[in-house]
Write a protein that holds these residues in place. Structure first.
Motif, mmCIF file in Angstrom:
data_model
loop_
_atom_site.group_PDB
_atom_site.id
_atom_site.type_symbol
_atom_site.label_atom_id
_atom_site.label_comp_id
_atom_site.label_asym_id
_atom_site.label_seq_id
_atom_site.Cartn_x
_atom_site.Cartn_y
_atom_site.Cartn_z
ATOM 1 N N LYS A 269 -1.376 4.370 20.484
ATOM 2 C CA LYS A 269 -0.016 4.730 20.054
ATOM 3 C C LYS A 269 0.932 3.531 19.998
ATOM 4 O O LYS A 269 1.938 3.580 19.287
ATOM 5 C CB LYS A 269 0.557 5.824 20.962
ATOM 6 N N GLY A 270 0.627 2.457 20.719
ATOM 7 C CA GLY A 270 1.449 1.261 20.641
ATOM 8 C C GLY A 270 0.913 0.205 19.696
ATOM 9 O O GLY A 270 1.495 -0.875 19.565
ATOM 10 N N LYS A 271 -0.196 0.516 19.026
ATOM 11 C CA LYS A 271 -0.891 -0.482 18.211
ATOM 12 C C LYS A 271 -0.975 -0.121 16.728
ATOM 13 O O LYS A 271 -1.507 -0.910 15.948
ATOM 14 C CB LYS A 271 -2.328 -0.645 18.741
ATOM 15 N N SER A 272 -0.482 1.052 16.355
ATOM 16 C CA SER A 272 -0.824 1.598 15.040
ATOM 17 C C SER A 272 0.347 1.797 14.099
ATOM 18 O O SER A 272 0.201 2.441 13.054
ATOM 19 C CB SER A 272 -1.560 2.938 15.230
ATOM 20 N N GLY A 273 1.506 1.283 14.441
ATOM 21 C CA GLY A 273 2.652 1.451 13.556
ATOM 22 C C GLY A 273 2.409 0.829 12.189
ATOM 23 O O GLY A 273 1.672 -0.150 12.058
ATOM 24 N N PRO A 274 3.006 1.400 11.137
ATOM 25 C CA PRO A 274 2.901 0.773 9.817
ATOM 26 C C PRO A 274 3.311 -0.697 9.897
ATOM 27 O O PRO A 274 4.320 -1.030 10.527
ATOM 28 C CB PRO A 274 3.877 1.582 8.963
ATOM 29 N N THR A 275 2.507 -1.565 9.304
ATOM 30 C CA THR A 275 2.670 -3.029 9.287
ATOM 31 C C THR A 275 2.247 -3.698 10.582
ATOM 32 O O THR A 275 2.440 -4.900 10.742
ATOM 33 C CB THR A 275 4.104 -3.486 8.936
ATOM 34 N N PHE A 276 1.613 -2.975 11.511
ATOM 35 C CA PHE A 276 1.200 -3.562 12.787
ATOM 36 C C PHE A 276 -0.194 -4.178 12.733
ATOM 37 O O PHE A 276 -0.739 -4.540 13.777
ATOM 38 C CB PHE A 276 1.249 -2.499 13.898
ATOM 39 N N GLY A 277 -0.754 -4.336 11.521
ATOM 40 C CA GLY A 277 -2.079 -4.945 11.405
ATOM 41 C C GLY A 277 -2.229 -5.858 10.203
ATOM 42 O O GLY A 277 -3.119 -5.653 9.373
ATOM 43 N N PRO A 278 -1.405 -6.916 10.094
ATOM 44 C CA PRO A 278 -1.588 -7.856 8.983
ATOM 45 C C PRO A 278 -2.966 -8.522 9.034
ATOM 46 O O PRO A 278 -3.392 -9.013 10.084
ATOM 47 C CB PRO A 278 -0.481 -8.887 9.211
ATOM 48 N N LEU A 279 -3.660 -8.546 7.897
ATOM 49 C CA LEU A 279 -4.992 -9.149 7.783
ATOM 50 C C LEU A 279 -5.005 -10.160 6.642
ATOM 51 O O LEU A 279 -4.536 -9.872 5.545
ATOM 52 C CB LEU A 279 -6.053 -8.084 7.509
ATOM 53 N N GLY A 280 -5.581 -11.314 6.881
ATOM 54 C CA GLY A 280 -5.723 -12.318 5.828
ATOM 55 C C GLY A 280 -4.969 -13.599 6.168
ATOM 56 O O GLY A 280 -4.601 -13.805 7.323
ATOM 57 N N PRO A 281 -4.778 -14.479 5.210
ATOM 58 C CA PRO A 281 -4.812 -14.230 3.757
ATOM 59 C C PRO A 281 -6.217 -14.090 3.156
ATOM 60 O O PRO A 281 -6.392 -13.401 2.158
ATOM 61 C CB PRO A 281 -4.112 -15.464 3.191
ATOM 62 N N TRP A 282 -7.199 -14.785 3.742
ATOM 63 C CA TRP A 282 -8.519 -14.782 3.141
ATOM 64 C C TRP A 282 -9.527 -14.074 4.049
ATOM 65 O O TRP A 282 -9.371 -14.057 5.272
ATOM 66 C CB TRP A 282 -9.040 -16.212 2.919
ATOM 67 N N LEU A 283 -10.570 -13.543 3.447
ATOM 68 C CA LEU A 283 -11.768 -13.163 4.172
ATOM 69 C C LEU A 283 -12.762 -14.289 3.930
ATOM 70 O O LEU A 283 -13.225 -14.491 2.798
ATOM 71 C CB LEU A 283 -12.326 -11.829 3.670
ATOM 72 N N VAL A 284 -13.051 -15.046 4.968
ATOM 73 C CA VAL A 284 -13.856 -16.257 4.836
ATOM 74 C C VAL A 284 -15.294 -15.956 5.239
ATOM 75 O O VAL A 284 -15.547 -15.491 6.364
ATOM 76 C CB VAL A 284 -13.272 -17.393 5.700
#
Length: 288
Positions: free
Chosen positions: A171-186
């Motif tokens: 519940k403290g980890k799942s807010g919208p925008t709380f998981g930016p990923l990237g910029p690249w998948l290497v």
């Protein structure tokens, strides 16, 4: 390869970064950086493409999360000894697992939107990996072979919701925008030793976190094998692996994010992110 997704939220297109740093559109080759595109066979075919023959994408385009259609977003807590100590948590004897809801995933430079009634929003730079092959009861010596690639993850955390409201950390980890990923998948062939990469994070230009993946309690191969005992990992699943010391919760007194703050973070070879923190309601909490 450095794979990515670009374009408006929800309409991202697949792309790759060429040797000159030019983004090349992969839409004529694959539909998305997701699912079966992440398999060993598919990635091997992509490496044979002459990227210079593909359309160039403007450099000022929005970069989206580097993987799409994520089915499961698993997180590992307290995976660096110094971080466990700074948060007054016991050193875990087994990996601490929790889930971030996939709707928290956002682009590496999208704003972080504070949650309604949030009090203690914190930062966490982490290395994440993306699964490329179905994996269940994988042996540790085979574990790295099921990984499609690695990326920077910002495991944004609302500590009051995570710790003080009972129940699971989710519940403290799942807010919208709380998981930016990237910029690249290497892809792994570009990484070298994944257990010897430097991580860093700044808030408003001040260095807060400095760490190395060499300091993990449970290295990445161990995590793949361990997690796959409890669930079947599928192509496109994301696992983020814990954060080094320097989070706001561990400061004396604690320091947390507020609207207007600028967070920058990065990992050797995996690129960097930059986010502006916005107040609740200042931006629609859209799906990504």
């Amino acid at each position: 390869m450095k794979l990515l997704r670009y374009g408006p939220i929800g309409l991202e297109k697949p792309a790759a970064l060429d040797a000159e740093g030019i983004i090349r559109d992969l839409s004529s080759i694959v539909t998305d950086i997701a699912g079966t595109t992440l398999s060993r066979n598919s990635l091997e075919k992509l490496t044979k493409i002459d990227l210079s023959s593909l359309p160039a994408v403007p450099s000022d385009v929005r970069i989206g999360p580097c993987v799409g259609s994520v089915g499961n977003f698993v997180a590992v807590g307290l995976n660096y000894i110094d971080h466990a100590l700074e948060t007054n948590a016991p050193i875990p004897e087994e990996p601490v697992l929790f889930n971030k809801h996939t709707s928290c995933i956002s682009g590496p430079n999208d704003p972080i939107c504070l949650l309604k009634d949030s009090e203690k929003t914190d930062w966490e730079v982490e290395i994440a990996f993306v699964i490329g092959e179905p994996a269940y009861h994988v042996r540790e010596e085979d574990a790295l072979s099921v990984i499609a690639g690695f990326c920077v993850c910002h495991d944004v955390s609302e500590r009051a919701f995570q710790i003080e409201r009972g129940g699971q950390w989710t519940k403290g980890k799942s807010g919208p925008t709380f998981g930016p990923l990237g910029p690249w998948l290497v892809t792994p062939d570009e990484i070298g030793d994944v257990q010897n990469l430097d991580l860093w994070l700044d808030v408003n230009g001040q260095r807060m976190q400095t760490g190395s993946t060499s300091k993990m309690i449970f290295p990445i191969a161990t995590l793949v094998s361990y997690i796959s005992r409890f669930m079947r990992l599928m192509p496109g699943d994301v696992i983020t692996t814990g954060t080094p010391p320097g989070v706001g919760l561990g400061m004396k007194p604690p320091v947390f994010l507020k609207a207007g703050d600028v967070v920058e973070l990065g990992i050797d070879g995996l690129g960097r992110q930059r986010q502006i923190v916005t107040a609740f309601g200042a931006r629609d909490h859209q799906e990504t």
